[in-house]
Design a protein around this motif. Structure first.
Motif, mmCIF file in Angstrom:
data_model
loop_
_atom_site.group_PDB
_atom_site.id
_atom_site.type_symbol
_atom_site.label_atom_id
_atom_site.label_comp_id
_atom_site.label_asym_id
_atom_site.label_seq_id
_atom_site.Cartn_x
_atom_site.Cartn_y
_atom_site.Cartn_z
ATOM 1 N N PRO A 184 -9.424 20.913 0.999
ATOM 2 C CA PRO A 184 -8.542 20.167 -0.100
ATOM 3 C C PRO A 184 -7.047 20.053 0.656
ATOM 4 O O PRO A 184 -6.537 21.142 0.821
ATOM 5 N N PRO A 211 -14.282 18.303 -0.375
ATOM 6 C CA PRO A 211 -13.727 19.273 -1.404
ATOM 7 C C PRO A 211 -13.508 20.713 -0.748
ATOM 8 O O PRO A 211 -12.945 21.717 -1.623
ATOM 9 N N HIS A 265 -17.239 15.498 -7.952
ATOM 10 C CA HIS A 265 -16.161 15.784 -7.287
ATOM 11 C C HIS A 265 -14.726 15.079 -8.110
ATOM 12 O O HIS A 265 -14.839 13.954 -7.715
ATOM 13 N N SER A 319 -11.839 22.632 -3.596
ATOM 14 C CA SER A 319 -10.929 21.810 -4.366
ATOM 15 C C SER A 319 -11.046 22.281 -5.754
ATOM 16 O O SER A 319 -12.089 22.822 -6.386
ATOM 17 N N GLY A 332 -12.170 14.279 -7.587
ATOM 18 C CA GLY A 332 -11.221 14.156 -6.280
ATOM 19 C C GLY A 332 -11.923 13.422 -5.336
ATOM 20 O O GLY A 332 -12.795 12.771 -5.794
#
Length: 756
Positions: free
Chosen positions: A302, A299, A293, A317, A295
């Motif tokens: 988000p 996810p 991911h 996400s 990020g």
């Protein structure tokens, strides 16, 4: 007393005085009404001139004439009123000093504790030596053993056992513990339908996996892409077409998520990642775990928290991968590379690894099938907190955090950090309880869950309480992996913390050596050897780039090394860390605890926050110069017209003047004055958060930081922009983002620099 009151009332009723009289109003309240009549004859002076109106410079009342008895009553009454007031004040303010486990819970109590002098008998030398003495290697031997567990995956029984143990420890210490519960979606392999790789007659069924991979079955030409960096893939693209290919990449240099994202942008259909023996001196059947991911946090929620009671429309996400990704062992990679075919890589190229019996080729001629069957599972995770409350500004916190989950034992990744967290909590609380230490600001100790899935627990906490945290948390220090070796030292941090890192390096010695960290890391040249740019894989990154909180990670590590080779494997255990520290893990851990502890101590002990706003000017200047260079290049080639970087340069100048103004205010302020320091600290605390772009969505671009974030809003992205049609707006917004930061640093709205 009755005679005194009677005589005093007669005196006050004399016509010689203009006075105020309290009369009841219509709503029952009393108000003052001034009697305007004044007997002017009383104010004539020997008949020479008319009396002047009250308030004029020469206005004087006529002398009063009272009997001696009246005067005696007046004097006696005055003395009794004074004595009564003194007794009332003494009784109401003279309270016995009471020790508190967690510090005062109200501002009234703070005042009683003499908040202006939190440590009246302890100098910086006293408190720093006191803290260091409490962090012994013997204590860490026991704590490291207590928190070492065979299994501790996020949301598992082992994870909950550790969470309860930490909670009970905080409770025993009197640190008012609490938990933050989230219901998150984690991705795990499907035991009934394992992930599989098919290559000719070879069938590979790996045990390791990459969380948040896109599930599915794809077939494509096998292509070797080195580390999967953009420059690697650009080189391969010149030799072999990457569209629809399955890329075989070796781990290292960049995060797994970045490798997969780069591959997807080049048109690849899937990614396989392995540990090459050139980079990882491990047994070749070692399984590898991680996540892809791009990020942090859950996810599937988000930008907002994964609380069970919140109902949000389904969303994902933007950092989730668009292609399947899977890890394989070095043995499996050897099998693939021996049959890959295609053009051979240059012998002098860094594409060549060290797998035995392998001639590294780019491939592109043999098909391979990758099947990923990971499934999403709902997990309840608990973040655990304890607090030592400040005695002057309890609403301002420094947060110490460590993840406690891991793919396997996670000794270096989780056990060491959790042990440092616990021992620092014990040391600071003992200093408050027994040693008369009074921290000005609060210290929060946080144990995170689901860190291996991309700082899920920590990010969910930030998302859940962002509206208050960005005004209260002034620093975050992460403790994950603080011990990876003992010979060298590296750190990644907000520039606001650079000066504090430097001063702390001078106070702490390298493990088992007499030289300070500062001396061992090059003295005046320490920055080039120690500092690293904080990346998305740093566990402190969400605090800095998402929440705008000055943050840092640090690691004691082996020389000429940037990472720990056992991360994400079943080999992250006590024996391997002991080997890396020459059987001195507890000693090095104690040193790491001293470093983190002294940073925290400085932040809560001093009147002024140890955040240096001038240290951002260098990174800002560098980023702005790169934008200038790009704009000038495009302008000179006539690819860009009517766009000038002058306004951005002016915003940079505004930041410098604002930083200098704060430095000047500090130099001219009495730093023992609590209110003056709080005003200055308020200005300092605005800097990091003001560098978050207010013009982008946290769902689409969660890392909104202008300099250290990710996305088209950053100065780095603008300096590399290819779409010239979209250059003008991001440049304008970035300019005002920087100017807004400078404006936020001003003391008052009338002090704002309006040069831009």
């Amino acid at each position: 007393m009755d005679k005194i009151r009677s005589q005093f009332q007669r005196m006050m009723n004399s016509e010689r005085y203009s006075r105020f009289t309290l009369q009841p109003s219509e709503n029952g309240e009393r108000h003052a009404e001034r009697h305007a009549e004044v007997n002017l004859s009383d104010y004539a002076a020997d008949g020479d001139t008319a009396a002047e109106a009250p308030g004029s410079p020469s206005f004087r009342p006529a002398p009063l004439h009272h009997s001696r008895r009246t005067m005696a009553f007046m004097i006696l009454g005055t003395l009794m009123v004074f004595l009564g007031g003194y007794l009332v004040g003494f009784i109401s303010h003279h309270k016995p000093k009471v020790e508190s486990d967690c510090g005062p819970s109200s501002t009234d109590e703070i005042g009683v504790m003499d908040a202006g002098k939190p440590s009246p008998t302890l100098s910086w030398k006293d408190v720093s030596q006191l803290l260091t003495s409490k962090l012994s290697s013997e204590a860490f031997k026991k704590t490291l053993n207590d928190f070492d567990m065979k299994s501790r995956s996020a949301g598992s029984e082992g994870d909950m056992i550790l969470a309860n143990r930490i909670f009970d420890t905080f409770k025993t210490l009197g640190m008012t513990p609490w938990t933050d519960i989230h219901y998150v979606q984690l991705q795990t392999p499907d035991n009934q339908n394992p992930n599989t790789v098919y290559f000719g007659s070879d069938v590979i069924k790996p045990v390791g996996y990459l969380a948040y991979s896109k599930p599915g079955r794809v077939e494509g030409r096998l292509v070797y892409g080195n580390y999967g960096r953009q420059k690697d893939l650009d080189f391969v693209q010149g030799k072999v077409d990457l569209k629809g290919a399955v890329l075989l990449l070796r781990a290292g240099k960049i995060p797994f998520a970045q490798q997969v994202d780069n591959a997807a942008k080049m048109g690849a259909s899937a990614v396989l990642i392995y540990l090459d023996t050139e980079d990882y001196k491990l047994v070749t059947d070692t399984e590898l775990y991680g996540h892809v991911h791009l990020g942090s946090g859950d996810p599937y929620t988000p930008g907002f928290p994964s609380f069970n009671h919140t109902l949000f429309a389904p969303t994902e996400s933007a950092g989730l991968p668009k292609i399947p990704a899977q890890t394989i062992t070095a043995n499996s990679a050897t099998t693939l590379l021996m049959k890959i075919g295609g053009p051979e890589v240059d012998t002098n190229s860094d594409f060549k690894g060290e797998l035995k019996s392998v001639v590294y080729k780019l491939g592109g001629s043999q098909n391979i099938t990758v099947e990923v069957n990971n499934v999403l599972v709902n997990k309840e995770i608990h973040n655990v907190f304890g607090v030592i409350k400040g005695f002057t500004d309890p609403d301002r916190y420094v947060v110490l955090g460590a993840q406690r989950d891991a793919w396997g034992r996670g000794y270096t990744k989780a056990t060491v950090g959790t042990s440092v967290l616990i021992e620092l909590a014990k040391a600071f609380q003992e200093m408050v309880k027994k040693d008369d230490f009074r921290p000005r600001r609060s210290i929060i100790f946080a144990s995170w869950s689901a860190g291996e899935f991309g700082s899920v627990g920590a990010t969910e906490w930030l998302e859940g309480y962002m509206s208050s945290l960005d005004r209260s948390v002034f620093t975050y220090i992460n403790l994950d992996g603080v011990v990876m070796g003992q010979e060298s030292f590296i750190a990644s941090a907000s520039p606001l913390l650079y000066s504090l890192i430097e001063s702390t390096m001078k106070e702490v010695n390298m493990p088992r050596k007499s030289d300070s960290i500062y001396q061992a890391m090059g003295g005046n040249n320490w920055e080039s050897r120690v500092l690293r740019t904080m990346s998305i894989e740093d566990p402190a990154y969400p605090f800095l780039a998402f929440a705008g909180i000055p943050s840092m990670c640090f690691h004691f590590i082996q020389s000429n090394s940037e990472s720990y080779p056992y991360y994400g494997t079943g080999l992250d255990n006590m024996d391997h860390l002991n080997y890396r520290t020459s059987q001195s893990t507890s000693n090095v851990t104690a040193t790491a605890a001293q470093f983190a502890g002294l940073m925290v101590l400085r932040l809560v002990h001093d009147h002024l926050l140890g955040l240096d706003v001038r240290r951002y000017y260098g990174p800002i200047t560098k980023a702005v110069s790169q934008v200038n260079k790009r704009v000038n290049q495009l302008t000179q080639s006539s690819q860009l017209t009517d766009v000038s970087p002058n306004w951005l340069n002016r915003a940079r100048g505004s930041y410098k003047r604002a930083a200098d103004a704060i430095a000047g205010a500090i130099a001219n302020t009495d730093l023992t004055d609590k209110e003056s320091c709080r005003i200055l600290n308020d200005r300092i605390m605005k800097v990091e958060h003001s560098l978050l772009s207010p013009y982008v969505s946290v769902v689409e671009a969660p890392y909104r930081h202008l300099l250290l974030g990710r996305g088209p809003h950053t100065l780095a992205a603008i300096a590399e922009a290819q779409d010239l049609k979209k250059l003008r707006l991001p440049l304008a917004l970035a300019t005002w983002n920087l100017q807004g930061c400078a404006n936020a640093m001003a003391a008052n709205v009338w002090d704002i620099d309006n040069d831009i």
